[in-house]
Enzyme design. Structure first.
Site, PDB file in Angstrom:
ATOM      1  N   GLU A  10       0.804  -1.229   0.000  1.00 14.45           N
ATOM      2  CA  GLU A  10       0.000   0.000   0.000  1.00 14.45           C
ATOM      3  C   GLU A  10       0.836   1.278   0.000  1.00 14.45           C
ATOM      4  O   GLU A  10       0.524   2.229   0.721  1.00 14.45           O
ATOM      5  CB  GLU A  10      -0.940   0.011   1.231  1.00 14.45           C
TER       6      GLU A  10
HETATM    7  C1  TNX Z   1      -4.385  -3.879   4.681  1.00 18.34           C
HETATM    8  S1  TNX Z   1      -2.852  -6.274   4.181  1.00 18.34           S
HETATM    9  C2  TNX Z   1      -3.094  -3.701   5.140  1.00 18.34           C
HETATM   10  C3  TNX Z   1      -2.890  -3.321   6.549  1.00 18.34           C
HETATM   11  C4  TNX Z   1      -4.184  -3.140   7.282  1.00 18.34           C
HETATM   12  C5  TNX Z   1      -5.139  -4.228   6.862  1.00 18.34           C
HETATM   13  C6  TNX Z   1      -6.423  -4.209   7.619  1.00 18.34           C
HETATM   14  C7  TNX Z   1      -1.738  -5.296   4.044  1.00 18.34           C
HETATM   15  C8  TNX Z   1      -0.529  -5.825   3.497  1.00 18.34           C
HETATM   16  N1  TNX Z   1      -1.970  -4.031   4.434  1.00 18.34           N
HETATM   17  O1  TNX Z   1      -2.115  -2.141   6.623  1.00 18.34           O
HETATM   18  O2  TNX Z   1      -3.932  -3.211   8.642  1.00 18.34           O
HETATM   19  O3  TNX Z   1      -5.424  -4.077   5.502  1.00 18.34           O
HETATM   20  O4  TNX Z   1      -7.197  -5.325   7.301  1.00 18.34           O
END
Ligand code: TNX
Length: 538
Positions: A343
């Site tokens: 992300e």
């Molecule tokens: C996505 S999964 C994220 C996390 C959040 C999560 C909450 C991922 C690699 N990144 O930063 O905590 O969703 O479900």
């Protein structure tokens, strides 16, 4: 030479067994056990093969444990078993004692080079009236076998067979091997901090179900949780913040080493994650020179993602990462270092690629193998680096195409932070609602049909902590689903079945209650109410 030593070892062992069983015959010729059935015991994960012989081993005050002297590690496994037997039964079973006087029965933990033992975690468990033998190539395999044995020692003793309490362990033979070498759980200690003792309790519970990897998400926008001596403000400034404005916390290097040592005793690898280039607000608040998003920095205690980034063009950033990886790698006996990589919405794609390529070299320089969330496969990573699939199928198939292994953590199936159902009091729902049956009823091998079994290193269930702030809340989301993920990692698809699992799961309550676990009492499961009855098989 090796063969000769082995032959001597076996002969000595056989002698010990014969003399013990003679003593047994002299003293207790009349022991009559009720019929047992090892094949219908509530073992999780389901072993590869179980053959019942319908009698029992009477575990009592005259039982002893002997272990292979091949390495100290086998004796440690024997001591672990003795400690766990004491917790359950209050019996004090000696390990490798030299006084044989009052011995009736023996549990032998044996190093074996048998060709039937396929991999280091394989074990065989032979239970007869006089002896229990665990065979394995390694102490790790013996430790997995010990978990199986713990699960078939009854909660209650039988006091009618002889003049003292005896716990009847069903007799027979178990041959067992893991389907995947990597069977993991992840805990986000960044959004909310969890203490060393809370992590130790999680390790206890995970090890009982043969989980062998614990991935700690140590840093995120809301906090930095591990002391880095060369960059002290990471924790002095950003160790004290967390989601919702709580007091946060961090591990000193000594405390982190204590977690690693505890995991090692449980034959579990700790995988440290430092999430970057995104999810780095806390690091940049401590050291603004790292920041690449051009905005004014302030501590963040909300739950949005994707707004922070390191500056991928500054040498200081890579010098910083070199120090962080070096210090953490020095505390890490395991082979992996996780760089996050998810992300990074405000990092330009070309900067992201440049960043991941450079960080991979740093991780390798410090002797570790890189893992990253599946986005890292957009960079030119080496085939030794591992993709953790959570979201984008193409990243997983790209990883396989270049020879990288994949850890399966699809958010719609394996995310422990997703709510069970609309009634769940903790958890998120952006990926899915994941009831206990949905969590269990999928296959890591066929979930992405383009992948081959060999592409997959294993499975991991991540627990993000935006909505949980203490151990009881952690347990609510993790249990009972984590127990199902443990079976998905260990047992083959052919050997798994929801209807059968459901009964074995229902019968975990004596253990979960004894461990004071705040599991979610899903109505899909007919939970065993007390310790006197067992939910029967249909
Ligand atoms: C996505 S999964 C994220 C996390 C959040 C999560 C909450 C991922 C690699 N990144 O930063 O905590 O969703 O479900």
């Amino acid at each position: 030479m090796k063969k000769k030593i082995l032959a001597i070892k076996i002969a000595l062992f056989a002698l010990a067994i014969i003399s013990l069983s003679c003593a047994e015959k002299k003293k207790k010729i009349n022991l009559v056990f009720p019929e047992t059935n090892l094949a219908s015991e509530n073992i999780i994960p389901k072993p590869s093969k179980i053959i019942a012989t319908n009698s029992a081993f009477g575990l009592d005050k005259n039982t002893v444990i002997y272990t292979s002297q091949a390495s100290n590690e086998f004796e440690a496994v024997g001591q672990f078993l003795s400690d766990k037997i004491e917790e359950l039964t209050a019996l004090k079973i000696p390990v490798n004692s030299t006084e044989l006087e009052t011995v009736d029965r023996v549990i032998y933990i044996n190093q074996s080079d048998s060709l039937d033992l396929q991999v280091k975690e394989s074990y065989q468990l032979y239970i007869s009236k006089d002896s229990i033998i665990i065979n394995s190539m390694t102490a790790e395999g013996a430790f997995r076998g010990v978990q199986t044995l713990r699960q078939i020692i009854p909660e209650k003793s039988n006091d009618t067979i002889t003049d003292h309490a005896m716990w009847l362990v069903p007799s027979g033979k178990i041959i067992d091997s893991p389907n995947f070498e990597y069977r993991g759980a992840m805990l986000d200690v960044a959004r909310h901090f969890f203490s060393v003792s809370e992590i130790k309790k999680y390790i206890d519970l995970l090890a009982y179900y043969k989980i062998n990897q614990l991935h700690l998400h140590l840093t995120d926008d809301q906090g930095w949780r591990i002391e880095i001596k060369s960059w002290p403000k990471l924790t002095s400034v950003s160790g004290n913040t967390e989601v919702g404005g709580g007091k946060g916390g961090f591990y000193t290097q000594e405390e982190y080493s204590e977690i690693v040592a505890y995991a090692t005793e449980h034959h579990m690898t700790i995988i440290p994650e430092v999430d970057m280039p995104g999810h780095t607000n806390a690091a940049s608040v401590a050291y603004p020179i790292l920041n690449g998003n051009g905005k004014t920095l302030k501590p963040y205690t909300g739950t949005h993602v994707g707004f922070s980034t390191f500056d991928a063009h500054k040498d200081t950033v890579y010098a910083f990462i070199d120090d962080v990886v070096r210090e953490i790698a020095a505390l890490t006996p395991g082979p992996y270092f996780h760089i996050g990589g998810d992300e990074s919405h405000v990092t330009k794609k070309k900067d992201y690629i440049l960043f991941v390529n450079r960080v991979e070299k740093i991780v390798q320089k410090h002797g570790k193998q890189m893992i990253g969330w599946d986005e890292i496969m957009q960079a030119d990573v080496d085939s030794s680096s591992i993709a953790q699939h959570w979201n984008t199928k193409k990243n997983a198939t790209d990883a396989a195409a270049r020879g990288s292994k994949i850890i399966m953590s699809p958010a719609t199936r394996a995310y422990l932070d997703m709510k069970y159902d609309d009634a769940s009091i903790h958890g998120l729902d952006w990926a899915a609602l994941i009831p206990v049956d949905t969590a269990y009823n999928w296959s890591p091998t066929t979930y992405i049909k383009e992948l081959k079994k060999e592409d997959i290193l294993g499975i991991e269930a991540p627990l993000w902590s935006e909505t949980i702030a203490n151990m009881a809340e952690l347990e609510y989301l993790a249990f009972p689903r984590m127990i199902g993920y443990a079976e998905l990692g260990w047992s083959t698809d052919e050997n798994r079945n929801w209807e059968d699992f459901k009964i074995r799961l229902a019968n975990q309550t004596p253990y979960l209650n004894r461990m004071n676990v705040n599991y979610y009492p899903s109505t899909l499961i007919d939970w065993k109410k007390d310790t006197s009855d067992t939910i029967p098989k249909n």
